[in-house]
Design a protein around this motif. Structure first.
Motif, short mmCIF file in Angstrom:
data_model
loop_
_atom_site.label_atom_id
_atom_site.label_comp_id
_atom_site.label_asym_id
_atom_site.label_seq_id
_atom_site.Cartn_x
_atom_site.Cartn_y
_atom_site.Cartn_z
N ARG A 6 0.82 -1.22 0.00
CA ARG A 6 0.00 0.00 0.00
C ARG A 6 0.85 1.26 0.00
O ARG A 6 0.95 1.96 1.02
N PRO A 7 1.49 1.58 -1.10
CA PRO A 7 2.26 2.82 -1.16
C PRO A 7 1.37 4.03 -0.91
O PRO A 7 0.22 4.07 -1.36
N LYS A 8 1.89 4.98 -0.19
CA LYS A 8 1.14 6.19 0.13
C LYS A 8 1.41 7.26 -0.94
O LYS A 8 2.56 7.55 -1.26
N ILE A 9 0.33 7.83 -1.45
CA ILE A 9 0.41 8.88 -2.47
C ILE A 9 -0.12 10.17 -1.86
O ILE A 9 -1.29 10.25 -1.46
N LEU A 10 0.73 11.17 -1.79
CA LEU A 10 0.33 12.49 -1.30
C LEU A 10 -0.19 13.32 -2.46
O LEU A 10 0.46 13.43 -3.50
N ASN A 30 -5.28 0.09 -7.35
CA ASN A 30 -3.94 -0.49 -7.50
C ASN A 30 -3.19 -0.52 -6.17
O ASN A 30 -1.96 -0.58 -6.13
N GLY A 31 -3.93 -0.45 -5.09
CA GLY A 31 -3.36 -0.67 -3.77
C GLY A 31 -2.78 0.54 -3.09
O GLY A 31 -2.11 0.41 -2.06
N CYS A 32 -3.02 1.73 -3.63
CA CYS A 32 -2.42 2.94 -3.04
C CYS A 32 -3.32 3.55 -1.97
O CYS A 32 -4.55 3.48 -2.05
#
Length: 321
Positions: A6-10, A30-32
């Motif tokens: 779960r990459p974090k997107i700011l 896509n898991g973000c």
């Protein structure tokens, strides 16, 4: 294919959930994990510092992204600029830190070109002040000027400027343009005369700024340049605030040749209440909103989301800078 961990997107551009629902859904599917800017303005360094240490990607507004920030973001791999201009991103340092930066060239071109037409008409006819006057039940029937028959000078002849030229054709105007690397074929197609920087300034009734923010264009409009403009002429800026010396612009409005101006951008943003331009007569001011349309948000949102996903998946993204 879903991404792991779960990459974090700011997301520092504003109104993301409201107008970029498809892009947000694409990232989340896509898991973000999405972290949104809910402040309605660019984030300060202190605010960025609190959230960047564990982010993998950024959908960037006009916040400043430099080495000072990159040092705090060891997992950051991708910055998708929510727009075209990347003068707020240190590209050299981004490369040093292994961060891939993309933008969306042409993504907001139509919106900005349409807004520029609106600013031109607003300046010529004093529309914002007339609106405020009517709201107060005043009957201030301002005598303005018509666009027909005017010479429009375009500083820069890129995508936005060319779209503006096309939209102005129906107003029966004469259009000239300066560009360091002129597109002669486009000029011929649009019936635009290519000219020198000095000729655009000295012969145009309305000068519309479309040059990018670069070291060589910093304060390219100063006392000397405004002094070259025709008496009673108008200056429009939907490009970047740093290309204009704001003190010189104010002087040109109060003591110089300008009959009026309309600007959407400022040297320091968000603009402070103490900026003298906000209380100067004969100027229309808007809060860097030329690109803010539903259509632009959808297109730019999806493009930046796909670029970030490509980087995180090890693919080469479109519009890599």
């Amino acid at each position: 294919m879903a991404l792991s961990n779960r990459p974090k997107i700011l997301v520092t551009s504003t109104n993301y959930s409201i107008y970029c629902g498809e892009a947000k859904q694409l990232l989340e599917s896509n898991g973000c994990e999405i972290i949104e800017n809910m402040r309605g303005r660019p984030l300060t360094f202190e605010e960025l510092s609190a959230v960047v240490p564990d982010i993998s990607g950024v959908v960037a507004g006009v916040d400043t992204w430099n080495e000072e920030v990159f040092k705090l973001a060891p997992q950051l791999k991708a910055i998708g600029r929510f727009g075209v201009g990347v003068d707020n991103i240190d590209l050299d340092k981004a490369r040093e830190y292994g961060i891939q930066v993309t933008n969306v060239p042409g993504g907001n071109a139509n919106a900005v070109a349409e807004f520029a037409v609106g600013l031109i008409l607003s300046a010529l006819r004093n529309i914002p002040n007339l609106y405020q006057s009517a709201r107060r039940a005043y009957w201030d029937r301002h005598v303005g000027e018509e666009l027909q028959g005017k010479r429009i000078g375009l500083l820069g002849f890129g995508n936005i400027s060319r779209r503006l030229a096309r939209k102005l054709q129906g107003f029966d105007v004469d259009i000239i343009a300066f560009d360091k690397y002129p597109n002669e074929a486009a000029a011929k197609e649009l019936n635009v005369t290519l000219a020198s920087f000095e000729e655009v300034l000295s012969t145009s009734d309305i000068v519309s700024m479309h040059l990018p923010a670069l070291p060589e264009t910093y304060h390219i409009m100063g006392d000397k340049q405004f002094g070259m403009m025709k008496r009673g002429s108008y200056f429009i800026n939907t490009a970047r605030g740093t290309v204009v010396d704001e003190a010189a612009l104010r002087k040109a409005l109060t003591d110089g040749p300008l009959g009026g101006a309309a600007i959407d951008v400022y040297e320091h943003e968000p603009v402070g209440a103490d900026n003298p331009l906000l209380t100067t007569d004969r100027i229309v001011t808007t809060p860097h909103t030329a690109a803010e349309t539903i259509e632009t948000y959808r297109l730019v949102g999806l493009t930046t989301a796909r670029a970030i996903l490509d980087v995180l998946a090890g693919r080469t993204p479109n519009n890599l800078l």
